[in-house]
Design an enzyme around this catalytic site. Structure first.
Site, PDB file in Angstrom:
ATOM      1  N   GLU A 112      33.100  35.240  36.306  1.00 37.65           N
ATOM      2  CA  GLU A 112      32.998  36.342  35.350  1.00 37.65           C
ATOM      3  C   GLU A 112      32.663  35.832  33.952  1.00 37.65           C
ATOM      4  O   GLU A 112      33.217  34.851  33.470  1.00 37.65           O
ATOM      5  CB  GLU A 112      34.332  37.096  35.318  1.00 37.65           C
ATOM      6  CG  GLU A 112      34.362  38.283  34.381  1.00 37.65           C
ATOM      7  CD  GLU A 112      35.763  38.877  34.239  1.00 37.65           C
ATOM      8  OE1 GLU A 112      35.870  40.038  33.820  1.00 37.65           O
ATOM      9  OE2 GLU A 112      36.751  38.169  34.551  1.00 37.65           O
ATOM     10  N   LYS A 125      32.594  47.255  35.435  1.00 34.56           N
ATOM     11  CA  LYS A 125      33.989  47.049  35.833  1.00 34.56           C
ATOM     12  C   LYS A 125      34.804  48.332  35.675  1.00 34.56           C
ATOM     13  O   LYS A 125      34.841  48.934  34.599  1.00 34.56           O
ATOM     14  CB  LYS A 125      34.574  45.921  34.981  1.00 34.56           C
ATOM     15  CG  LYS A 125      35.968  45.451  35.356  1.00 34.56           C
ATOM     16  CD  LYS A 125      36.297  44.221  34.521  1.00 34.56           C
ATOM     17  CE  LYS A 125      37.658  43.640  34.827  1.00 34.56           C
ATOM     18  NZ  LYS A 125      37.899  42.397  34.051  1.00 34.56           N
ATOM     19  N   CYS A 137      36.982  40.886  38.584  1.00 31.42           N
ATOM     20  CA  CYS A 137      38.306  40.423  38.146  1.00 31.42           C
ATOM     21  C   CYS A 137      39.419  41.435  38.416  1.00 31.42           C
ATOM     22  O   CYS A 137      39.861  41.548  39.549  1.00 31.42           O
ATOM     23  CB  CYS A 137      38.252  40.007  36.684  1.00 31.42           C
ATOM     24  SG  CYS A 137      39.593  38.880  36.209  1.00 31.42           S
TER      25      CYS A 137
END
Length: 285
Positions: free
Chosen positions: A43, A116, A153
């Site tokens: 990431e 995200k 993540c």
């Protein structure tokens, strides 16, 4: 058989985008030379993990997905090597900012962008200062080598993300991440719970999971590596160490995994008619 070879890259990152891009590109080349077809960097690999603290000057690091120089670089590399590369980047879209991944296919084309969905907020991981929650919804990408789901993540801690992508047809799940020490509690090490959570996704969805983390120390924050690949049983088939730099690979038969998933019956026996509570914030209908 419908075989696919996947790889994850783990490296320490400098506060220097050009150096990091060169380093990641070298690992991509090495992975491709070893037969990898889908290659996952970690990431926000362009620099140090800037979300450790709230500093307004870091907004200048964001770029539009259109003609983004890092994405353009990996488009050329993906086309040269005929590989798929999910490219993590800090995205600016008008006045909004997102933590995003562009999915680059083997011909260098961008299949699309995932933003995200789950944004953490806590000591050392103050992402809500920088990023809006993603508005793309979960995505599955029909690449040259297979249907890929990609979370970023904090997404990896939520079983709903993995289940949604598998329901949408994902054959393998990929998670670029940046996870390490907790500045407020030096004794807290979440490496094992982190891996267990994603191994649970692999088992419950009968799907391989690929996780790419960074390693090294950045401003006192220690990223603990342990990038890994788990198969559809949840067995770790490849893993790097806490301080190790390099890449890991695994090869899967997607047709066999599909048959195994059907045989387990998890998706046959689901009861979505009973799951309305999951659509609430507090469990109240």
């Amino acid at each position: 058989m419908n075989m696919i070879t996947v790889a994850a890259i783990q490296t320490a990152l400098a506060d220097n985008p050009a150096l990091n891009i060169k380093r990641i590109s070298g690992w991509v080349r090495d992975a491709a030379a070893q037969g990898a077809q889908v290659i996952l960097p970690s990431e926000l690999f362009e620099g140090h993990y800037f979300c450790r603290e709230q500093r307004e000057e870091f907004f200048a690091l964001a770029r539009s997905a259109i003609a983004h120089p890092t994405i353009t670089h990996f488009q050329a590399l993906a086309e040269e090597l005929a590989v798929v590369i999910p490219v993590s980047f800090f995205e600016k879209a008008g006045p909004a900012y997102y933590n995003s991944v562009a999915i680059v296919d083997t011909d260098g084309s961008i299949l699309g962008t995932y933003r995200k969905s789950h944004i953490p907020d806590g000591p050392g991981y103050e992402e809500k200062f920088y990023f809006r929650p993603g508005n793309t919804g979960f995505q599955v990408w029909e690449t040259h080598f297979g249907k890929l789901g990609v979370g970023i993540c904090w997404d990896q801690w939520f079983p709903e993300s993995a289940r949604a992508m598998t329901l949408m047809g994902a054959e393998i799940l990929f998670y670029p991440t940046a996870i390490g020490s907790e500045p407020h509690d030096p004794d807290l090490d979440t490496k094992d719970p982190w891996q267990r959570a994603m191994i649970g996704h692999a088992v419950s969805n009968v799907i391989p999971v690929v996780a790419a983390n960074r390693t090294g120390t950045e401003g006192g924050q220690v990223f603990y590596g342990h990038s890994f690949i788990a198969d559809q049983r949840g067995d770790k088939v490849a893993e790097l160490g806490r301080e190790e730099e390099g890449l890991i690979l695994a090869r899967f038969d997607l047709d066999q995994i599909e048959r195994t998933r059907a045989a387990y019956g998890f998706f046959r026996d689901r009861r979505p008619d009973l799951y309305s509570t999951l659509l609430t914030g507090d469990g109240q209908k």
